[in-house]
Structure formats: structure tokens, C-alpha cells
Design an enzyme around this catalytic site. Sequence first.
Site, short mmCIF file in Angstrom:
data_model
loop_
_atom_site.label_atom_id
_atom_site.label_comp_id
_atom_site.label_asym_id
_atom_site.label_seq_id
_atom_site.Cartn_x
_atom_site.Cartn_y
_atom_site.Cartn_z
N GLU A 58 51.06 31.33 41.99
CA GLU A 58 51.74 30.21 41.34
C GLU A 58 53.24 30.53 41.30
O GLU A 58 53.62 31.69 41.08
CB GLU A 58 51.17 30.08 39.92
CG GLU A 58 52.17 30.07 38.85
CD GLU A 58 51.66 30.21 37.42
OE1 GLU A 58 52.08 29.38 36.61
OE2 GLU A 58 50.91 31.16 37.11
N GLY A 108 61.44 29.47 35.22
CA GLY A 108 61.89 30.34 34.13
C GLY A 108 62.65 31.52 34.71
O GLY A 108 62.98 31.55 35.90
N ASP A 137 52.83 48.86 35.14
CA ASP A 137 54.26 48.63 35.44
C ASP A 137 54.83 47.55 34.52
O ASP A 137 55.50 46.62 34.97
CB ASP A 137 54.44 48.25 36.92
CG ASP A 137 55.86 48.52 37.41
OD1 ASP A 137 56.62 49.21 36.70
OD2 ASP A 137 56.19 48.06 38.52
N ASP A 147 53.43 41.05 38.85
CA ASP A 147 53.52 42.33 39.55
C ASP A 147 52.40 43.31 39.19
O ASP A 147 52.60 44.27 38.44
CB ASP A 147 54.90 42.98 39.29
CG ASP A 147 55.15 44.10 40.28
OD1 ASP A 147 54.27 44.39 41.09
OD2 ASP A 147 56.25 44.69 40.21
N1 LIG Z 1 55.15 34.11 40.95
C1 LIG Z 1 56.48 34.21 40.88
N2 LIG Z 1 57.24 33.13 40.56
C2 LIG Z 1 58.59 33.23 40.51
N3 LIG Z 1 59.27 34.38 40.74
C3 LIG Z 1 58.57 35.47 41.06
C4 LIG Z 1 57.15 35.45 41.16
N4 LIG Z 1 56.72 36.68 41.52
C5 LIG Z 1 57.82 37.43 41.62
N5 LIG Z 1 58.93 36.73 41.36
C6 LIG Z 1 60.33 37.23 41.37
O1 LIG Z 1 60.39 38.31 42.27
C7 LIG Z 1 60.72 39.51 41.55
C8 LIG Z 1 59.94 40.66 42.17
O2 LIG Z 1 58.55 40.45 42.07
P1 LIG Z 1 57.57 41.69 41.87
O3 LIG Z 1 57.96 42.42 40.64
O4 LIG Z 1 56.16 41.22 41.98
O5 LIG Z 1 57.95 42.58 43.18
P2 LIG Z 1 58.05 44.13 43.37
O6 LIG Z 1 58.35 44.32 44.80
O7 LIG Z 1 56.81 44.76 42.89
O8 LIG Z 1 59.25 44.59 42.49
P3 LIG Z 1 59.56 45.96 41.74
O9 LIG Z 1 59.04 47.05 42.59
O10 LIG Z 1 61.05 45.96 41.60
O11 LIG Z 1 58.85 45.84 40.43
C9 LIG Z 1 60.39 39.24 40.08
O12 LIG Z 1 61.18 40.05 39.22
C10 LIG Z 1 60.73 37.76 39.98
O13 LIG Z 1 62.13 37.60 39.84
MG LIG Z 2 58.27 44.10 39.90
#
Ligand SMILES: Nc1ncnc2c1ncn2[C@@H]1O[C@H](COP(=O)(O)OP(=O)(O)OP(=O)(O)O)[C@@H](O)[C@H]1O
Ligand SMILES: [Mg+2]
Length: 240
Positions: free
Chosen positions: A117, A121, A163, A181
Site C-alpha cells: 500500500e 503522510g 528495526d 520495513d
Molecule cells: N509503503 C510505503 N509508502 C510510502 N513510502 C514508503 C513506503 N515504504 C517505504 N517508504 C519510504 O521509503 C523509505 C525506505 O523504506 P524502507 O525503510 O522499507 O527501506 P529500507 O531500504 O529498508 O531502508 P533502511 O535500510 O534505511 O531502513 C521509508 O523511510 C519511506 O520514506
Molecule cells: Mg527502513
Amino acid sequence: MRKDNCKMALQRNVIINDTYQIRQVLASSELAIVYAGRDRNTGAKVAIKEFFPQRLAERQADKRGVFCSSRGYGGQYQELLAAFLLEGELLSKLDHPHIVSYLDHFEANDTGYLVMEYCTGITLTEYLNEHNHALDAAFITETLLPLVDTLDYIHKQGILHRDVKPSNIMVMEDGTPKLLDFGSATRWPMQSGEKQVIFTSAGYSPLEFYSEKSSQGPMSDIYSLAALLHYWTCGQPLWT
Ligand SMILES: Nc1ncnc2c1ncn2[C@@H]1O[C@H](COP(=O)(O)OP(=O)(O)OP(=O)(O)O)[C@@H](O)[C@H]1O
Ligand SMILES: [Mg+2]
């Protein structure tokens, strides 16, 4: 998480799995690129997370495929890809108003994708900066307390998030949180002798996350939530 226009990212309008159209990069990290996209069947806006470990991976000349460009690191690439695909598997088991909703996950372009989704925000990091880390009563009841309940729900499903930190929490327009995440999440209780891939976030990860074999449990997530409360009130992570 950097919000840059990652050079290696998929181009706008690329279609993956015949269904999802890439719009733009939302964020990129060491392990993944997150895009805003569109489901061509429903027209819904979605978020698409692509496995792309920046230290190991490169994009093929066709601008879609991903390959491990670091000689001798193929095994590590596959291990990280398996952990990435586990994120989709674990998220698919969860259904909670304060957890981002799972839509799909699959392998394509020699990498992995997780479709979720799209959360409107802002991240809690952005929110706290904008609100100068104010801790008012409404924010405690609308944002913090639901997170306690959400972690309890996750733990009862036999999962540890591992995390919990401000950039993994979105604050929706009505002030309610959405936990994102599950890239470091794991099944719990762990099997005896089971080794864990080490993923850590400075300032939020408890000591046991720095070991492959240490005992980890719901209290580990509670530690991170307490560290988050420290950041919330003091404006600085517990340590860096
Ligand atoms: N479902 C979503 N809807 C809107 N924005 C999202 C969504 N999922 C992730 N994001 C954006 O992308 C960013 C990174 O997502 P996520 O934390 O899942 O990735 P990551 O590669 O695991 O990052 P990290 O290793 O830095 O924690 C989030 O901080 C958010 O800003
Ligand atoms: Mg993340």
C-alpha cells in the site's frame, strides 16, 4: 535513507511483472530502492521496494535486470536476496491498521520486489523535525501508544520486527502511525542454534542484534521503541 535520485534506479514508466508501473524514486538505501508506482489492473497508487544492494549490484545494459557485480560476493548477494524475500513473506502474514498493507512480492529482473500500500503522510523523522520533538498528550495517545499495541500484535504472530526506528514509521494525516520495513524481521521463537543475518541501526538496535547467535525476543523490539522515545524527547538518538 537518502532521498536522492539514485542513478541505478528503474526509469519512469517501466512495467514490472506485467502489472506495476514505476513512477518515481521515493528513497534509496544500502539494500533497496523504494518507488512510487501504479497497479495497472486497479489503478491504485502503490509503493514498490526493489532489492538493490548498492555495494554489490549493478543494473544491466537493458536498464532493468540486476546482477551482482562484485566478484566472489555472489553468495552474499543470494543470502541478502533471501532475507529480502522473507520480508514479503512475513508482511503477507500481517493484517493490522498500523502496519503497512502487503500487496504482492515476487522475483523479476534477477532481483526481488515487494509491493505495498502507498502510505501518504511523512516519516516520524520528518514529523519530529517539523514539530520540534514536542511530546504532547494527543501525540502520545494517537501515535506512540498504537505502536506498543502494534508490536504486541506482531510478537503474537511469532515475528520480531528488529528495526523499530523513526524512518520506519509513517505518520498518517490523522496522526496515526504505520509501521514499515520488515526487512530485518524474523520468525520468533528462533530455533536453537539458528543463525541470524546481522542488520543493525545505530542508536536503536539492542546489543543482541550485533550477534548472529545471541538470544533475541520481544524485549529487543521494546528496547528500540524506548530508544525511539528517547530520540523523540531529546532530539538525538541514544547513541550514534
Ligand atoms: N509503503 C510505503 N509508502 C510510502 N513510502 C514508503 C513506503 N515504504 C517505504 N517508504 C519510504 O521509503 C523509505 C525506505 O523504506 P524502507 O525503510 O522499507 O527501506 P529500507 O531500504 O529498508 O531502508 P533502511 O535500510 O534505511 O531502513 C521509508 O523511510 C519511506 O520514506
Ligand atoms: Mg527502513
